[in-house]
Enzyme design. Structure first.
Site, short mmCIF file in Angstrom:
data_model
loop_
_atom_site.label_atom_id
_atom_site.label_comp_id
_atom_site.label_asym_id
_atom_site.label_seq_id
_atom_site.Cartn_x
_atom_site.Cartn_y
_atom_site.Cartn_z
N HIS A 1 0.83 -1.21 0.00
CA HIS A 1 0.00 0.00 0.00
C HIS A 1 0.86 1.26 0.00
O HIS A 1 1.85 1.30 0.71
CB HIS A 1 -0.88 -0.02 1.26
CG HIS A 1 -1.79 1.13 1.39
ND1 HIS A 1 -2.90 1.29 0.59
CD2 HIS A 1 -1.75 2.21 2.20
CE1 HIS A 1 -3.50 2.42 0.94
NE2 HIS A 1 -2.83 2.98 1.92
N PRO A 2 0.56 2.27 -0.74
CA PRO A 2 -0.47 2.38 -1.77
C PRO A 2 0.11 2.08 -3.15
O PRO A 2 1.02 2.75 -3.62
CB PRO A 2 -0.90 3.83 -1.68
CG PRO A 2 0.36 4.57 -1.31
CD PRO A 2 1.15 3.59 -0.47
#
Length: 90
Positions: free
Chosen positions: A62-63
């Site tokens: 993430h991200p």
């Protein structure tokens, strides 16, 4: 998430193709600037016999756009259900 958080105008389209009986991932479509790097890893997973559950149990980085590969939850209806729905709408 990459595009949501950065506010970039790019879009990503992904689809895993899963065999209904075995839940094995047998194909994948990715339209995204980094698709080449993502599809390589999907190919390795497919060669190893990965199932949709294996993807679901993986924590995404993430991200990134790649994290969407392990967070997809929309399932297509069974063929008989889809045919019945089409018949009702006609």
């Amino acid at each position: 998430m990459k595009h949501t958080l950065t506010g970039m105008g790019e879009r990503t389209f992904m689809k895993l193709i899963v065999e209904r009986e075995t839940q094995k991932v047998v194909g994948c479509h990715i339209l995204e600037p980094s698709a080449g790097e993502m599809i390589q890893l999907v190919g390795v997973a497919m060669k190893a016999g990965a199932t949709k559950q294996n993807f679901d149990e993986t924590i995404g980085v993430h991200p990134t756009a790649a994290e969407e590969m392990v967070t997809m939850r929309t399932k297509e209806p069974e063929p008989a259900v889809a045919e019945a729905a089409a018949a009702v709408s006609n």
